[in-house]
Design a protein around this motif. Structure first.
Motif, PDB file in Angstrom:
ATOM      1  N   ILE A 121       0.844  -1.204   0.000  1.00 33.12           N
ATOM      2  CA  ILE A 121       0.000   0.000   0.000  1.00 33.12           C
ATOM      3  C   ILE A 121       0.875   1.248   0.000  1.00 33.12           C
ATOM      4  CG2 ILE A 121      -1.685   1.324   1.335  1.00 33.12           C
ATOM      5  CD1 ILE A 121      -2.807  -1.331   2.339  1.00 33.12           C
ATOM      6  N   ILE A 122       1.873   1.265   0.876  1.00 37.51           N
ATOM      7  CA  ILE A 122       2.784   2.415   0.939  1.00 37.51           C
ATOM      8  C   ILE A 122       3.526   2.578  -0.381  1.00 37.51           C
ATOM      9  CG2 ILE A 122       4.917   3.241   2.005  1.00 37.51           C
ATOM     10  CD1 ILE A 122       3.916   2.204   4.647  1.00 37.51           C
ATOM     11  N   GLY A 123       3.937   1.455  -0.973  1.00 35.69           N
ATOM     12  CA  GLY A 123       4.634   1.514  -2.251  1.00 35.69           C
ATOM     13  C   GLY A 123       3.782   2.129  -3.342  1.00 35.69           C
ATOM     14  N   PHE A 124       2.511   1.730  -3.424  1.00 39.84           N
ATOM     15  CA  PHE A 124       1.613   2.280  -4.440  1.00 39.84           C
ATOM     16  C   PHE A 124       1.350   3.770  -4.194  1.00 39.84           C
ATOM     17  CE2 PHE A 124      -0.015  -2.246  -4.874  1.00 39.84           C
ATOM     18  CZ  PHE A 124       0.659  -2.456  -6.070  1.00 39.84           C
ATOM     19  N   VAL A 125       1.215   4.148  -2.915  1.00 39.14           N
ATOM     20  CA  VAL A 125       0.979   5.560  -2.595  1.00 39.14           C
ATOM     21  C   VAL A 125       2.170   6.413  -3.026  1.00 39.14           C
ATOM     22  CG1 VAL A 125       0.734   7.217  -0.705  1.00 39.14           C
ATOM     23  CG2 VAL A 125      -0.624   5.122  -0.701  1.00 39.14           C
ATOM     24  N   PHE A 126       3.381   5.973  -2.705  1.00 41.08           N
ATOM     25  CA  PHE A 126       4.563   6.741  -3.086  1.00 41.08           C
ATOM     26  C   PHE A 126       4.821   6.672  -4.584  1.00 41.08           C
ATOM     27  CE2 PHE A 126       5.543   7.020   1.398  1.00 41.08           C
ATOM     28  CZ  PHE A 126       6.218   8.223   1.477  1.00 41.08           C
ATOM     29  N   ASN A 127       4.367   5.615  -5.220  1.00 43.95           N
ATOM     30  CA  ASN A 127       4.457   5.548  -6.676  1.00 43.95           C
ATOM     31  C   ASN A 127       3.671   6.690  -7.300  1.00 43.95           C
ATOM     32  OD1 ASN A 127       5.011   4.688  -9.227  1.00 43.95           O
ATOM     33  ND2 ASN A 127       3.990   2.724  -9.070  1.00 43.95           N
ATOM     34  N   PHE A 128       2.498   6.954  -6.738  1.00 41.41           N
ATOM     35  CA  PHE A 128       1.682   8.078  -7.201  1.00 41.41           C
ATOM     36  C   PHE A 128       2.342   9.420  -6.858  1.00 41.41           C
ATOM     37  CE2 PHE A 128      -1.546  11.311  -6.290  1.00 41.41           C
ATOM     38  CZ  PHE A 128      -2.214  11.370  -7.510  1.00 41.41           C
ATOM     39  N   ILE A 129       2.898   9.512  -5.653  1.00 38.04           N
ATOM     40  CA  ILE A 129       3.534  10.770  -5.226  1.00 38.04           C
ATOM     41  C   ILE A 129       4.729  11.102  -6.127  1.00 38.04           C
ATOM     42  CG2 ILE A 129       4.849  11.859  -3.368  1.00 38.04           C
ATOM     43  CD1 ILE A 129       3.069  10.350  -1.388  1.00 38.04           C
ATOM     44  N   PHE A 130       5.593  10.109  -6.360  1.00 39.27           N
ATOM     45  CA  PHE A 130       6.770  10.342  -7.200  1.00 39.27           C
ATOM     46  C   PHE A 130       6.390  10.602  -8.656  1.00 39.27           C
ATOM     47  CE2 PHE A 130       9.268   7.766  -3.972  1.00 39.27           C
ATOM     48  CZ  PHE A 130       9.963   8.863  -3.494  1.00 39.27           C
ATOM     49  N   GLY A 131       5.286   9.992  -9.109  1.00 37.70           N
ATOM     50  CA  GLY A 131       4.906  10.128 -10.504  1.00 37.70           C
ATOM     51  C   GLY A 131       4.044  11.325 -10.816  1.00 37.70           C
ATOM     52  N   ASN A 132       3.333  11.871  -9.831  1.00 37.38           N
ATOM     53  CA  ASN A 132       2.394  12.957 -10.097  1.00 37.38           C
ATOM     54  C   ASN A 132       2.607  14.199  -9.218  1.00 37.38           C
ATOM     55  OD1 ASN A 132       0.195  11.623 -12.014  1.00 37.38           O
ATOM     56  ND2 ASN A 132       0.727  10.094 -10.466  1.00 37.38           N
ATOM     57  N   VAL A 133       2.660  14.001  -7.923  1.00 40.92           N
ATOM     58  CA  VAL A 133       2.700  15.135  -7.004  1.00 40.92           C
ATOM     59  C   VAL A 133       4.027  15.883  -7.088  1.00 40.92           C
ATOM     60  CG1 VAL A 133       2.526  15.853  -4.595  1.00 40.92           C
ATOM     61  CG2 VAL A 133       1.078  13.993  -5.458  1.00 40.92           C
ATOM     62  N   ILE A 134       5.132  15.167  -6.919  1.00 43.31           N
ATOM     63  CA  ILE A 134       6.448  15.819  -6.899  1.00 43.31           C
ATOM     64  C   ILE A 134       6.789  16.468  -8.241  1.00 43.31           C
ATOM     65  CG2 ILE A 134       8.934  15.425  -6.637  1.00 43.31           C
ATOM     66  CD1 ILE A 134       8.331  13.424  -4.468  1.00 43.31           C
ATOM     67  N   PRO A 135       6.562  15.822  -9.403  1.00 39.35           N
ATOM     68  CA  PRO A 135       6.840  16.496 -10.679  1.00 39.35           C
ATOM     69  C   PRO A 135       6.052  17.790 -10.868  1.00 39.35           C
ATOM     70  CG  PRO A 135       6.647  14.149 -11.039  1.00 39.35           C
ATOM     71  CD  PRO A 135       6.233  14.401  -9.620  1.00 39.35           C
ATOM     72  N   GLN A 136       4.783  17.799 -10.444  1.00 41.46           N
ATOM     73  CA  GLN A 136       3.993  19.027 -10.549  1.00 41.46           C
ATOM     74  C   GLN A 136       4.558  20.115  -9.634  1.00 41.46           C
ATOM     75  OE1 GLN A 136      -0.108  18.104  -9.799  1.00 41.46           O
ATOM     76  NE2 GLN A 136      -0.320  16.788 -11.598  1.00 41.46           N
ATOM     77  N   PHE A 137       4.953  19.700  -8.442  1.00 45.34           N
ATOM     78  CA  PHE A 137       5.549  20.634  -7.488  1.00 45.34           C
ATOM     79  C   PHE A 137       6.868  21.183  -8.037  1.00 45.34           C
ATOM     80  CE2 PHE A 137       8.282  21.440  -3.768  1.00 45.34           C
ATOM     81  CZ  PHE A 137       7.507  22.379  -3.104  1.00 45.34           C
ATOM     82  N   GLY A 138       7.692  20.307  -8.609  1.00 47.76           N
ATOM     83  CA  GLY A 138       8.972  20.730  -9.171  1.00 47.76           C
ATOM     84  C   GLY A 138       8.799  21.650 -10.364  1.00 47.76           C
TER      85      GLY A 138
END
Length: 294
Positions: A121-138
């Motif tokens: 579950i944690i892996g899938f959540v961070f997969n989304f964070i690394f793939g969507n949230v952080i790139p948009q933030f960057g």
């Protein structure tokens, strides 16, 4: 008169009733499959159909397979980095939580929460964070390094390392906290009178007294990280390419999906021997260090 020999008190049968079922279950679901895996490592079985014994052919082939060198190198590198980071950060966090601070129990519960969640579950959540949230933030901040999904680059292992360390810190912190709470406060008061402060007090007093807990954490951490599987499967699947393929992931993929059941059984046996050897080596070295400290 001859004194009668004192009879040893009979062991309560309740203890046998409590222990024996677990021994039987462990033997059925762990020992037997383990022995079967060792047996099949000397065959050419694909996981189905007929099989023939091939002796040491699978083990010899392991040393000729170029994929094994890359996989073992990545796994060892990951395990060393994760073990060091987890134990350094966990020990520092435990020392902080062991002081007199407000909401200490609440903070402990918050830090322990990641360990209670499923690794996938944690892996899938961070997969989304690394793939969507952080790139948009960057992209919004104009930071090129953060504008791409790290899991799709040659630095993907750093993303997996970050998540693994973050989740694993909870358990190690609790172990260190239990060790710190066994240290008598009078020892610290005596150290204060002698002028021992800060890091000097930690190095001379605290760490030697919790050395057994450090040994436990180091051995368990190295063993767990050498078998890293869930985080990789949830976040990269072993990619990009095979750059984040650990030994456990390779065994799973080629053993169950690639028809190399016997060959990967030999790989699993080799991994078991490596983990056992490293664990024994750690215990010997760290126990000697404990003896010198005491």
């Amino acid at each position: 008169m001859n004194k009668k020999k004192a009879r040893k008190p009979a062991v309560n049968i309740t203890f046998y009733v409590m222990v024996i079922p677990f021994i039987v279950l462990f033997f059925i679901f762990h020992t037997i499959p383990f022995l079967q895996g060792i047996f099949y490592s000397f065959t050419d079985w694909k996981g189905y159909g007929i099989w023939n014994t091939v002796g040491l052919r699978n083990y010899i082939q392991l040393f000729k397979d170029p994929a094994m060198g890359q996989t073992y190198w990545f796994t060892m590198k990951f395990a060393v980095c994760a073990t060091i980071l987890v134990n350094v950060l966990s020990l520092a966090l435990a020392c902080g939580l062991n002081t007199k601070i407000k909401f200490k129990n609440t903070i402990k519960a918050i830090y322990f929460l990641p360990y209670m969640l499923g690794t996938l579950i944690i892996g899938f959540v961070f997969n989304f964070i690394f793939g969507n949230v952080i790139p948009q933030f960057g992209a919004a901040l104009g930071i090129d390094a953060l504008s791409v999904n790290i899991l799709g680059t040659n630095k993907a292992w750093l993303g997996i390392l970050f998540v693994t360390v973050w989740q694993s810190m909870a358990f190690n912190t609790m172990i260190y906290l239990s060790g710190l709470q066994t240290v008598d406060r009078d020892v610290y008061e005596a150290a204060d009178l002698d002028g021992a402060k800060g890091f000097q007090r930690f190095r001379k007093i605290t760490f030697p007294l919790i050395a057994p807990f450090f040994t436990i954490n180091m051995v368990l951490s190295a063993k767990n990280f050498l078998m890293v599987f869930d985080q990789i499967m949830a976040m990269t699947g072993g990619g990009p390419g095979t750059s984040t393929t650990s030994i456990s992931v390779l065994i799973y993929k080629r053993g169950f999906d690639g028809g190399q059941f016997a060959y990967q059984s030999a790989n699993a046996v080799v991994l078991f021997l490596i983990i056992a050897a490293i664990s024994i080596f750690q215990l010997k070295i760290l126990e000697k260090r404990e003896a010198k400290m005491n």
